[in-house]
Design an enzyme around this catalytic site. Structure first.
Site, PDB file in Angstrom:
ATOM      1  N   ASP A 181      10.363  21.150   0.640  1.00  0.00           N
ATOM      2  CA  ASP A 181      10.282  19.691   0.717  1.00  0.00           C
ATOM      3  C   ASP A 181      11.568  19.166   1.342  1.00  0.00           C
ATOM      4  O   ASP A 181      12.557  19.897   1.470  1.00  0.00           O
ATOM      5  CB  ASP A 181      10.090  19.098  -0.688  1.00  0.00           C
ATOM      6  CG  ASP A 181       9.982  17.576  -0.671  1.00  0.00           C
ATOM      7  OD1 ASP A 181       9.101  17.064   0.029  1.00  0.00           O
ATOM      8  OD2 ASP A 181      10.792  16.903  -1.326  1.00  0.00           O
ATOM      9  N   SER A 182      11.552  17.880   1.680  1.00  0.00           N
ATOM     10  CA  SER A 182      12.748  17.256   2.240  1.00  0.00           C
ATOM     11  C   SER A 182      13.867  17.151   1.213  1.00  0.00           C
ATOM     12  O   SER A 182      15.030  17.000   1.575  1.00  0.00           O
ATOM     13  CB  SER A 182      12.404  15.856   2.762  1.00  0.00           C
ATOM     14  OG  SER A 182      11.935  15.045   1.700  1.00  0.00           O
ATOM     15  N   CYS A 190       5.556  18.429   1.166  1.00  0.00           N
ATOM     16  CA  CYS A 190       6.100  17.193   1.732  1.00  0.00           C
ATOM     17  C   CYS A 190       5.000  16.571   2.564  1.00  0.00           C
ATOM     18  O   CYS A 190       4.463  17.225   3.474  1.00  0.00           O
ATOM     19  CB  CYS A 190       7.320  17.497   2.595  1.00  0.00           C
ATOM     20  SG  CYS A 190       7.956  16.098   3.553  1.00  0.00           S
ATOM     21  N   GLU A 193      15.410   9.845  -5.679  1.00  0.00           N
ATOM     22  CA  GLU A 193      16.482  10.829  -5.523  1.00  0.00           C
ATOM     23  C   GLU A 193      17.712  10.444  -6.356  1.00  0.00           C
ATOM     24  O   GLU A 193      18.455  11.320  -6.802  1.00  0.00           O
ATOM     25  CB  GLU A 193      16.881  10.944  -4.044  1.00  0.00           C
ATOM     26  CG  GLU A 193      15.793  11.521  -3.144  1.00  0.00           C
ATOM     27  CD  GLU A 193      15.894  13.009  -2.936  1.00  0.00           C
ATOM     28  OE1 GLU A 193      16.963  13.580  -3.228  1.00  0.00           O
ATOM     29  OE2 GLU A 193      14.899  13.611  -2.486  1.00  0.00           O
ATOM     30  N   CYS A 198       3.325  10.750  -1.359  1.00  0.00           N
ATOM     31  CA  CYS A 198       4.653  11.348  -1.197  1.00  0.00           C
ATOM     32  C   CYS A 198       4.937  12.079  -2.500  1.00  0.00           C
ATOM     33  O   CYS A 198       4.677  11.538  -3.577  1.00  0.00           O
ATOM     34  CB  CYS A 198       5.709  10.282  -0.924  1.00  0.00           C
ATOM     35  SG  CYS A 198       7.408  10.923  -0.901  1.00  0.00           S
ATOM     36  N   HIS A 229       7.513  12.589  -4.059  1.00  0.00           N
ATOM     37  CA  HIS A 229       8.465  11.902  -4.936  1.00  0.00           C
ATOM     38  C   HIS A 229       7.765  10.909  -5.873  1.00  0.00           C
ATOM     39  O   HIS A 229       8.249  10.622  -6.968  1.00  0.00           O
ATOM     40  CB  HIS A 229       9.500  11.124  -4.113  1.00  0.00           C
ATOM     41  CG  HIS A 229      10.517  11.954  -3.416  1.00  0.00           C
ATOM     42  ND1 HIS A 229      10.219  12.747  -2.340  1.00  0.00           N
ATOM     43  CD2 HIS A 229      11.855  12.108  -3.638  1.00  0.00           C
ATOM     44  CE1 HIS A 229      11.321  13.351  -1.920  1.00  0.00           C
ATOM     45  NE2 HIS A 229      12.326  12.980  -2.697  1.00  0.00           N
TER      46      HIS A 229
END
Length: 273
Positions: A12-13, A75, A154, A186, A188
């Site tokens: 993932d990013s 991702c 994040e 996403c 996240h």
């Protein structure tokens, strides 16, 4: 010969893909996993297709060097922009997070109005709309980019008032559209699911592609005869974590999501791959 004991690669990013890894750990507990988070170059959502594809190729080469038996592109942006090319270039199974979520959402909607929230890259790619219209052309898909959600997650601001304020601004456009299903587009976003759900109300069902991707991975490994049918040995490093920057911050964050007792994350120079 297939090495069933080889790990699955997940990337993932940044930290969002840990929601996918958590589901894999729950649903396929015998599998070993190598996770890579591109923390030096997060977020991906505002970058071009060429850049995302280059990043993804580098990460795939790293995971192949770790001798993984399959790869999960955890991702949405990389799945949207790079997955098709990666599938042509690698000789091991590779799956993304977009198709599993799109398929379940198309089945879940009752009134045919479906929302998708994601990064700018994912929404502008139109990939969810493309897949869902192939399944059912009568479904109306309404996308909304929510670029600030990734940095908020994040930073660990899952239940902070600033996250709720931003979410209210983003989601206001969706509330009046009559959607009955929302894709958290996403990896996240499951971490702020409670906030999103509270603002949209009980009448909107949410689809978490992380859960569906783990199910698809299990089915794929079973079909290919690649499921690890042995439990790990005591003391074995079953889960390994690599990042491109800020390893200690990543480790602390990962422990808050997975609660596994992650002892370390190793920094690698991904540009060398």
């Amino acid at each position: 010969m297939i090495n069933k004991n080889a790990p699955v690669g997940v990337f993932d990013s940044g930290v969002g893909g840990l929601t996918v890894m958590r589901e894999i750990m729950r649903q396929i507990p015998n599998e070993r996993i190598v996770y890579f988070g591109d923390t030096a170059r997060v977020p991906y959502g505002s970058k071009s297709k060429d850049t995302i594809t280059r990043y993804s190729r580098q990460i795939v080469r790293f995971l192949q060097a770790m001798e993984v038996k399959a790869i999960v592109v955890a991702c949405n942006t990389a799945s949207a922009y790079a997955l098709d090319e990666l599938e042509r270039e690698v000789d091991i199974p590779i799956i993304g997070v977009v198709k599993p979520g799109a398929r379940v959402a198309a089945q879940a909607t009752v009134n045919g109005k479906l929302g998708v929230i994601g990064t700018e890259g994912t929404i502008s790619s139109g990939i969810y709309t493309e897949y869902i219209e192939k399944i059912n052309p009568n479904i109306t898909v309404i996308g909304k980019a929510c670029p600030l959600f990734v940095p908020l997650v994040e930073e660990g601001l899952w239940q902070d008032p600033v996250t709720e304020d931003i979410a209210r601004r983003y989601l206001g456009e969706l509330i009046d559209t009559g959607i009955d299903t929302l894709i958290l587009g996403c990896t996240h976003y499951p971490l702020i699911r409670a906030t999103v759900g509270r603002l949209l109300g009980e009448g909107v069902s949410m689809v978490n592609p992380a859960y569906e991707t783990a199910r698809e991975l299990q089915e794929l490994l079973a079909k290919e005869g690649m499921l690890n049918d042995t439990q790990g040995k005591l003391g074995e490093e079953k889960y390994r974590f690599y990042v491109s920057d800020a390893a200690e911050k990543f480790r602390r964050f990962a422990n808050s999501i997975i609660k596994y007792g992650i002892l370390s994350a190793k920094t690698i120079h991904i540009e060398e791959y």
